[in-house]
Design a protein around this motif. Structure first.
Motif, PDB file in Angstrom:
ATOM      1  N   LEU A 122      -9.800   6.579 -16.247  1.00 61.93           N
ATOM      2  CA  LEU A 122     -10.097   5.530 -15.272  1.00 61.93           C
ATOM      3  C   LEU A 122      -8.839   5.171 -14.488  1.00 61.93           C
ATOM      4  O   LEU A 122      -8.877   5.024 -13.251  1.00 61.93           O
ATOM      5  CB  LEU A 122     -10.666   4.306 -15.972  1.00 61.93           C
ATOM      6  N   ASP A 123      -7.726   5.049 -15.161  1.00 63.61           N
ATOM      7  CA  ASP A 123      -6.464   4.760 -14.479  1.00 63.61           C
ATOM      8  C   ASP A 123      -6.138   5.869 -13.486  1.00 63.61           C
ATOM      9  O   ASP A 123      -5.730   5.608 -12.347  1.00 63.61           O
ATOM     10  CB  ASP A 123      -5.354   4.601 -15.510  1.00 63.61           C
ATOM     11  N   ARG A 124      -6.328   7.106 -13.885  1.00 65.25           N
ATOM     12  CA  ARG A 124      -6.036   8.235 -12.988  1.00 65.25           C
ATOM     13  C   ARG A 124      -6.905   8.177 -11.747  1.00 65.25           C
ATOM     14  O   ARG A 124      -6.421   8.364 -10.615  1.00 65.25           O
ATOM     15  CB  ARG A 124      -6.245   9.561 -13.720  1.00 65.25           C
ATOM     16  N   LEU A 125      -8.188   7.888 -11.933  1.00 68.22           N
ATOM     17  CA  LEU A 125      -9.109   7.842 -10.797  1.00 68.22           C
ATOM     18  C   LEU A 125      -8.803   6.666  -9.870  1.00 68.22           C
ATOM     19  O   LEU A 125      -8.888   6.797  -8.643  1.00 68.22           O
ATOM     20  CB  LEU A 125     -10.553   7.747 -11.302  1.00 68.22           C
ATOM     21  N   LEU A 126      -8.447   5.533 -10.447  1.00 67.51           N
ATOM     22  CA  LEU A 126      -8.091   4.382  -9.617  1.00 67.51           C
ATOM     23  C   LEU A 126      -6.894   4.715  -8.737  1.00 67.51           C
ATOM     24  O   LEU A 126      -6.873   4.424  -7.535  1.00 67.51           O
ATOM     25  CB  LEU A 126      -7.770   3.177 -10.497  1.00 67.51           C
ATOM     26  N   CYS A 127      -5.865   5.322  -9.336  1.00 68.09           N
ATOM     27  CA  CYS A 127      -4.632   5.581  -8.605  1.00 68.09           C
ATOM     28  C   CYS A 127      -4.759   6.754  -7.637  1.00 68.09           C
ATOM     29  O   CYS A 127      -3.955   6.876  -6.699  1.00 68.09           O
ATOM     30  CB  CYS A 127      -3.494   5.851  -9.591  1.00 68.09           C
ATOM     31  N   ALA A 128      -5.763   7.608  -7.840  1.00 62.16           N
ATOM     32  CA  ALA A 128      -5.935   8.774  -6.970  1.00 62.16           C
ATOM     33  C   ALA A 128      -6.667   8.438  -5.681  1.00 62.16           C
ATOM     34  O   ALA A 128      -6.630   9.230  -4.732  1.00 62.16           O
ATOM     35  CB  ALA A 128      -6.685   9.875  -7.719  1.00 62.16           C
ATOM     36  N   ASP A 129      -7.325   7.311  -5.614  1.00 58.66           N
ATOM     37  CA  ASP A 129      -8.130   6.946  -4.449  1.00 58.66           C
ATOM     38  C   ASP A 129      -7.402   5.870  -3.654  1.00 58.66           C
ATOM     39  O   ASP A 129      -7.268   4.735  -4.116  1.00 58.66           O
ATOM     40  CB  ASP A 129      -9.498   6.436  -4.913  1.00 58.66           C
ATOM     41  N   PRO A 130      -6.924   6.173  -2.451  1.00 60.45           N
ATOM     42  CA  PRO A 130      -6.203   5.156  -1.667  1.00 60.45           C
ATOM     43  C   PRO A 130      -7.020   3.891  -1.440  1.00 60.45           C
ATOM     44  O   PRO A 130      -6.465   2.781  -1.463  1.00 60.45           O
ATOM     45  CB  PRO A 130      -5.910   5.882  -0.348  1.00 60.45           C
ATOM     46  N   ALA A 131      -8.323   4.022  -1.244  1.00 61.21           N
ATOM     47  CA  ALA A 131      -9.155   2.845  -0.978  1.00 61.21           C
ATOM     48  C   ALA A 131      -9.172   1.898  -2.171  1.00 61.21           C
ATOM     49  O   ALA A 131      -9.176   0.675  -2.002  1.00 61.21           O
ATOM     50  CB  ALA A 131     -10.579   3.272  -0.624  1.00 61.21           C
ATOM     51  N   LEU A 132      -9.163   2.442  -3.382  1.00 64.19           N
ATOM     52  CA  LEU A 132      -9.228   1.588  -4.566  1.00 64.19           C
ATOM     53  C   LEU A 132      -7.944   0.782  -4.761  1.00 64.19           C
ATOM     54  O   LEU A 132      -7.931  -0.176  -5.526  1.00 64.19           O
ATOM     55  CB  LEU A 132      -9.534   2.429  -5.807  1.00 64.19           C
ATOM     56  N   GLY A 133      -6.896   1.140  -4.063  1.00 66.50           N
ATOM     57  CA  GLY A 133      -5.680   0.340  -4.104  1.00 66.50           C
ATOM     58  C   GLY A 133      -5.849  -1.023  -3.463  1.00 66.50           C
ATOM     59  O   GLY A 133      -4.968  -1.882  -3.600  1.00 66.50           O
ATOM     60  N   THR A 134      -6.978  -1.250  -2.779  1.00 65.58           N
ATOM     61  CA  THR A 134      -7.243  -2.546  -2.153  1.00 65.58           C
ATOM     62  C   THR A 134      -8.114  -3.450  -3.015  1.00 65.58           C
ATOM     63  O   THR A 134      -8.504  -4.530  -2.564  1.00 65.58           O
ATOM     64  CB  THR A 134      -7.902  -2.360  -0.778  1.00 65.58           C
ATOM     65  N   LEU A 135      -8.447  -3.034  -4.233  1.00 70.52           N
ATOM     66  CA  LEU A 135      -9.182  -3.935  -5.135  1.00 70.52           C
ATOM     67  C   LEU A 135      -8.369  -5.215  -5.350  1.00 70.52           C
ATOM     68  O   LEU A 135      -7.135  -5.184  -5.379  1.00 70.52           O
ATOM     69  CB  LEU A 135      -9.421  -3.259  -6.485  1.00 70.52           C
TER      70      LEU A 135
END
Length: 283
Positions: A122-135
């Motif tokens: 989950l951490d890997r997927l969060l950090c791999a998606d630029p859009a999720l950096g805006t959560l």
């Protein structure tokens, strides 16, 4: 639940420190509370150089340092660089969204499944998606390995293991579908993306899933295998290790020396404690 916001969240991080009375406060996220002793030692050295000399723990099983130099809402660059060299700030773009809580004993003793790999994926997927950096910085994922210690804690998205292969998703205050544990991280990342599309924009955007006008997915009943709420992990000897309360003043180098005897990794717990794994412990 409709909540009217008039500002963005201000949950602190290294790139967005909180200006406290004694200087800048910085929160560093840990996945599942796990921290290598070597990195914790380096963080204490940085705290001695720039802050109050101690590392503090939070109820989300993260770390904080305080008294750091900075101005205009930013840390001094030397302090920020020193924090990065601890290895506890693996990303500048996604540092605020790495909020993944996990049953502390998962993979050490008890529980229905070892969810450490799910947390890491989950951490890997969060950090791999630029859009999720805006959560939002307060957006929280909670993974319970089936023992019930964090299954009933408030979260935005989560998972509860039902057996060694299957878990049920948590979506805000409700329950979602059952999924294979190997697919759980991907499904949670997809739901986080759906939240971003639904939350709106600007200062009035929702911080949490339960603030959305419409549910992210059709609410389902809790599976009968969902565990009852478990008591907080007691301090003292526990299956898989020893749970120690952290000093109110924080962790300094002497405390780390006493905690780290015989262990390369420690687990910060949601009860402001440290779980010291026992050698040879496994699920």
């Amino acid at each position: 639940m409709t909540v009217i916001r008039d500002r963005q969240d201000r949950c602190p991080g290294a790139l967005r420190p909180w200006p406290a009375g004694d200087g800048m406060l910085v929160r560093l996220r840990l996945i599942g509370g796990r921290v290598q002793v070597s990195r914790l030692r380096r963080l204490i050295e940085v705290a001695e150089r720039f802050g109050d000399g101690r590392v503090h723990v939070t109820s989300r099983a993260n770390l904080q340092v305080r008294g750091f130099p900075g101005r205009d809402g930013l840390l001094d660059e030397a302090a920020l660089s020193a924090l990065e060299h601890t290895g506890l700030l693996p990303t500048r773009t996604h540092e605020l969204v790495r909020n993944v809580m996990l049953s502390p004993q998962s993979g050490l003793a008890g529980g229905k499944a070892d969810l450490r790999d799910v947390a890491d994926e989950l951490d890997r997927l969060l950090c791999a998606d630029p859009a999720l950096g805006t959560l939002p910085g307060r957006f929280l994922f909670v993974l319970d390995d089936g023992r019930g210690d964090v299954a009933h804690r408030s979260c935005d998205l989560g998972l509860v293991a039902l057996d060694e292969q299957i878990g049920q998703l948590r979506i805000g205050e409700g329950w979602g579908e059952t999924v294979p544990l190997g697919a759980a991280a991907g499904r949670l990342a997809d739901l986080a993306s759906a939240f971003l599309r639904a939350r709106g924009a600007g200062d009035s955007a929702a911080w949490h899933v339960n603030e959305l006008a419409e549910p992210l997915a059709e609410p389902l009943d809790a599976d009968p295998r969902i565990p009852p709420r478990a008591e907080p992990l007691p301090f003292g000897e526990v299956p898989g290790g020893r749970h120690v309360a952290t000093p109110e003043a924080g962790i300094d180098r002497d405390v780390v020396a006493s905690l780290a005897a015989g262990s390369n990794e420690l687990i910060i717990t949601p009860w402001r404690g440290v779980l010291i794994p026992k050698a040879g412990s496994h699920a």
